[in-house]
Design an enzyme around this catalytic site. Structure first.
Site, PDB file in Angstrom:
ATOM      1  N   CYS A   2       0.752  -1.347  -0.412  1.00 34.50           N
ATOM      2  CA  CYS A   2      -0.001   0.104  -0.213  1.00 34.50           C
ATOM      3  C   CYS A   2       0.559   1.220  -0.203  1.00 34.50           C
ATOM      4  CB  CYS A   2      -0.638  -0.256   1.449  1.00 34.50           C
ATOM      5  SG  CYS A   2      -1.869  -1.446   1.543  1.00 34.50           S
ATOM      6  N   ARG A  27       2.465   0.828  -6.193  1.00 30.65           N
ATOM      7  CA  ARG A  27       2.441   0.597  -5.189  1.00 30.65           C
ATOM      8  C   ARG A  27       1.346  -0.637  -4.509  1.00 30.65           C
ATOM      9  NH1 ARG A  27       6.921   1.799  -1.522  1.00 30.65           N
ATOM     10  NH2 ARG A  27       5.774  -0.146   0.006  1.00 30.65           N
ATOM     11  N   TRP A  74      -3.911  -1.739  -1.162  1.00 26.22           N
ATOM     12  CA  TRP A  74      -3.369  -3.612  -2.026  1.00 26.22           C
ATOM     13  C   TRP A  74      -4.361  -4.442  -0.890  1.00 26.22           C
ATOM     14  CZ3 TRP A  74      -1.485  -8.145  -1.523  1.00 26.22           C
ATOM     15  CH2 TRP A  74      -1.228  -8.585  -2.242  1.00 26.22           C
ATOM     16  N   GLY A 101       0.757  -3.357   5.879  1.00 26.86           N
ATOM     17  CA  GLY A 101       1.173  -4.079   6.570  1.00 26.86           C
ATOM     18  C   GLY A 101       0.329  -5.204   7.153  1.00 26.86           C
ATOM     19  N   GLU A 481      11.812 -16.089 -16.450  1.00 20.21           N
ATOM     20  CA  GLU A 481      11.578 -15.257 -16.498  1.00 20.21           C
ATOM     21  C   GLU A 481      11.307 -14.704 -17.619  1.00 20.21           C
ATOM     22  OE1 GLU A 481      11.738 -13.145 -14.427  1.00 20.21           O
ATOM     23  OE2 GLU A 481      11.844 -11.260 -15.412  1.00 20.21           O
ATOM     24  N   LYS A 485       6.533 -12.566 -17.520  1.00 18.36           N
ATOM     25  CA  LYS A 485       6.372 -11.305 -17.836  1.00 18.36           C
ATOM     26  C   LYS A 485       5.509 -11.077 -18.659  1.00 18.36           C
ATOM     27  CE  LYS A 485       8.190  -9.194 -15.896  1.00 18.36           C
ATOM     28  NZ  LYS A 485       9.723 -10.339 -14.803  1.00 18.36           N
ATOM     29  N   GLU A 488       2.149 -12.373 -16.334  1.00 19.75           N
ATOM     30  CA  GLU A 488       1.606 -10.799 -15.023  1.00 19.75           C
ATOM     31  C   GLU A 488       1.322  -9.711 -15.990  1.00 19.75           C
ATOM     32  OE1 GLU A 488       4.663  -9.305 -12.404  1.00 19.75           O
ATOM     33  OE2 GLU A 488       6.311  -9.489 -14.371  1.00 19.75           O
ATOM     34  N   HIS A 504       8.683 -34.860 -21.008  1.00 17.61           N
ATOM     35  CA  HIS A 504       8.251 -34.994 -19.518  1.00 17.61           C
ATOM     36  C   HIS A 504       7.304 -35.014 -20.251  1.00 17.61           C
ATOM     37  CE1 HIS A 504      12.077 -37.084 -19.637  1.00 17.61           C
ATOM     38  NE2 HIS A 504      12.644 -36.439 -20.091  1.00 17.61           N
TER      39      HIS A 504
HETATM   40  O1  M6R Z   1      11.323  -5.894  -4.995  1.00 19.35           O
HETATM   41  P1  M6R Z   1      12.021  -7.665  -5.333  1.00 19.35           P
HETATM   42  O2  M6R Z   1      12.785  -7.721  -5.981  1.00 19.35           O
HETATM   43  O3  M6R Z   1      11.946  -8.012  -3.809  1.00 19.35           O
HETATM   44  O4  M6R Z   1      10.460  -8.234  -5.514  1.00 19.35           O
HETATM   45  C1  M6R Z   1      10.355  -9.869  -6.196  1.00 19.35           C
HETATM   46  C2  M6R Z   1       9.248  -9.708  -6.798  1.00 19.35           C
HETATM   47  O5  M6R Z   1       8.562  -9.672  -6.382  1.00 19.35           O
HETATM   48  C3  M6R Z   1       9.137  -9.565  -8.144  1.00 19.35           C
HETATM   49  O6  M6R Z   1      10.351  -9.528  -8.959  1.00 19.35           O
HETATM   50  C4  M6R Z   1       7.828 -10.055  -9.111  1.00 19.35           C
HETATM   51  O7  M6R Z   1       7.711 -11.016  -9.074  1.00 19.35           O
HETATM   52  C5  M6R Z   1       7.748  -9.055 -10.571  1.00 19.35           C
HETATM   53  N1  M6R Z   1       6.672  -8.452 -10.413  1.00 19.35           N
HETATM   54  C6  M6R Z   1       7.838  -9.954 -11.057  1.00 19.35           C
HETATM   55  O8  M6R Z   1       8.218  -8.834 -12.066  1.00 19.35           O
END
Ligand code: M6R
Length: 608
Positions: A2, A27, A74, A101, A481, A485, A488, A504
């Protein structure tokens, strides 16, 4: 996750709060609200949805007042509705609280408060806290907050105001970031630097268990118990321009295109061409300490975990140190084996990811030496580790991590070189490695100059509902990765697999509706991946290959090919990932998705 902002000073609070929330909207963004002390009362305004909904409601009748707090939410406790949005007020309606939190004993506290006659209008743990502060209040907000927090278990970053003390802003931190902005006769509070830089660069980072009390006349930091704690004032290095979009349609695209500079910044001042080595004093590991390390554990989440996987390939291959890569969320709960010869590397863009932080603290408690590869200066992980490297890739605003990934891999390459040169790597190989690292920014720039080629590919494949990403060796994590990408930001189901593992199981999925993206630079195992691509071709899969100039075998089998320049095998993910980032960006754009703020996600995941 948040966003929190608070203001006390001579200016109108609402505009400052809304501006700060706008900068932190990435955020967390399912609802928003503000509370402003207005005359001798409190005006609370909140709305479900994006910040724009609240902004529209405030247009023309924004509350006036010089002390206020604001929040983008959030959801953790309760649905993203207006009643659940922050700020929450106590029973009197005169104390308002915003919170980032999770209060773990909220249910018990709520039951006790209900038994004492309190009624609640939301499902949130924050409203429970507001009522608790209200119960302790007898004319001194600071003491009421301290008393309430002594009864609370869990994580919080909070800001509190009371209509009965119209000049006072109180903030507190335990687990969720809180930064104080020190201005001229005015003070701000935020969970993120981006909300502060417009007003001041002078900041104080609260530590866990600390509180701050601010009025227009000054501020004081204290703990829950003692009345004063001395804290240094730090300077934020990022300016406003670096946080804004700079002409790009989305932050994600801007950040993809920043990679030549961001990778260069990560390595700046560290590479030693003459000695084929790196200068990384920040790790705080002298030669003897490096030699003492018998095992490395890398812990991280999401994209940072993927870069950690690449680090494993590098560290084991070149430094010959056994390296495990652990999801931070799993590591902390499985009684890991750690001793004083174990180095734990925590990787995090934000430096605030709750799982990674908890894993790090667990490792410290068990006696490991710890190192952080973190982007955000002054973040919690950066402050908890024994040593580390800042990624220095600038603020990453887009939820999908891009430039942080390539900087993390570059940082891991430097850590590897530090270890490898003390162990088995020759001067000549060290020099080759430094030379290859130094060449990366230019090579990334060259790839980006051909972004339109990727756009064309993305448009051809944007209608697919599934995708498979294949890679081998160090490019298996690149495949993971690429898949992350795509899923998400475009909501296309995608999976990453080691190419040979495909037969497999996943091979059953392949038909002409399934794009298969193969990451296949001409490295030591290139020949092996050619056979895997043949297996896909034989089943009618549509293949996009990422390879190097001169490739013929895979290009002949693929429907489309994108070439990236050659580099050392272990550094290739920094180049092969770029077209994958662009591909997911253009697919998401084509599908009309909100690239920078994908649904259900937040940039910084500060809850477990
Ligand atoms: O800030 P951080 O690198 O610790 O964040 C970790 C993950 O939350 C972050 O990499 C998340 O997977 C991203 N949305 C990926 O693009």
């Amino acid at each position: 996750m948040c966003g929190i902002v608070g203001y006390v000073g001579p200016r109108q609070a609402t505009a400052i709060l809304m501006d700060g929330l706008k900068r932190m909207e990435y955020r967390g963004y399912d609802s928003a609200g503000i509370a402003v002390i207005n005359g001798d009362g409190l005006t609370v305004r909140k709305a479900a949805g994006k910040l724009g909904v609240l902004a529209e409601e405030l247009a023309g009748n924004a509350p006036t007042g010089r002390v206020g707090i604001g929040h983008t939410r959030w959801a953790t406790h309760g649905a993203p509705t207006t009643p659940n949005a922050h700020p929450h007020v106590d029973r009197s309606g005169r104390i308002a609280v915003i919170h980032n939190g999770i209060i773990e004993n909220a249910n018990d506290l709520r039951k006790a408060l209900v038994a004492r006659g309190h009624e609640f209008t939301s499902q949130t743990d924050t409203e429970v806290l507001a009522h608790l502060i209200g119960e302790f209040y007898d004319g001194n907000l600071e003491e009421a907050v301290a008393a309430a927090l002594r009864d609370v278990d869990g994580a919080y970053g909070i800001c509190v105001i009371s209509a009965d003390e119209p000049d006072v802003l109180v903030a507190a931190r335990n687990g969720s970031p809180i930064i104080l902005g020190i201005g001229d006769d005015e003070y701000l509070v935020a969970s993120d630097q981006s909300a502060l830089v417009e007003h001041t660069r002078s900041v104080i980072y609260l530590d866990n268990g600390e509180m701050a009390v601010m009025t227009p006349k000054g501020y004081r930091v204290r703990s829950l118990i003692s009345r004063r704690v001395d804290k240094p004032i730090n300077q934020i290095e990022w300016d406003l321009e670096t946080i804004e979009r700079g002409g790009f349609e989305h932050f994600m695209l801007k950040e993809i295109f920043e990679q030549p500079e961001s990778i260069e910044n990560t390595m700046r001042g560290h590479l030693l061409e003459e000695t084929g080595n790196v200068r990384v004093y920040g790790l705080k590991l002298d030669d003897d300490q490096v030699k003492e390390i018998k095992r490395i554990i890398i812990t991280a989440c999401g994209t940072s975990w993927h870069s950690g996987m690449i680090g494993k390939y590098m560290l084991e291959e070149l430094a010959r140190v056994p390296t495990d890569v652990e999801y931070a969320s799993e590591f902390r709960y499985r009684n890991p084996i750690i001793d004083e010869h174990t180095l734990v590397i925590a990787i995090s863009q934000s430096g605030e990811t709750a799982d990674t932080l908890a894993a790090l603290l667990e490792a410290k408690q068990r006696g490991a030496r710890t190192v952080g590869l973190v982007n955000v200066v002054g973040s919690t992980i950066a402050r908890e580790v024994d040593g580390g490297l800042y990624l220095r890739c600038g603020p990453e605003i887009g939820v999908a991590s891009t430039k942080a990934f390539t900087s993390q891999v570059a940082a891991l390459a430097m850590v590897t070189l530090r270890f490898a040169r003390l162990k088995e790597m020759s001067l000549l190989d060290g020099k080759r490695w430094v030379e290859a690292l130094a060449a990366l920014p230019g090579q990334v720039r060259e790839i980006l100059s051909r972004a339109d080629e990727v756009k064309v590919l993305a448009e051809q494949f944007a209608d697919a509902n599934n995708a498979l990403y294949l890679g081998r060796g160090v490019n298996f994590p690149t495949a993971l990765e690429g898949a992350l990408k795509l899923k998400e930001i475009s909501y296309v189901h995608a999976e990453g697999y080691p190419a040979a593992e495909m037969k497999h199981g996943p091979i059953a999925l392949i038909d002409d509706a399934m794009p298969v993206i193969v990451v296949a630079p001409r490295d030591a195992i290139y020949g092996k991946i050619v056979s895997n691509v043949q297996e896909v071709r034989a089943r009618g899969g549509r293949i996009i290959a990422i390879t190097n100039p001169g490739d013929e075998e895979i290009s002949d089998l693929a429907d489309a090919t994108f070439v990236v320049p050659e580099t050392l095998d272990l550094l290739s993910p920094i180049l092969t990932v770029i077209p994958l980032q662009l591909f997911s960006y253009y697919v998401a754009l084509r599908r009309g998705c909100n690239v920078d703020q994908p649904r259900n996600l937040a940039k910084s995941v500060t809850v477990e």
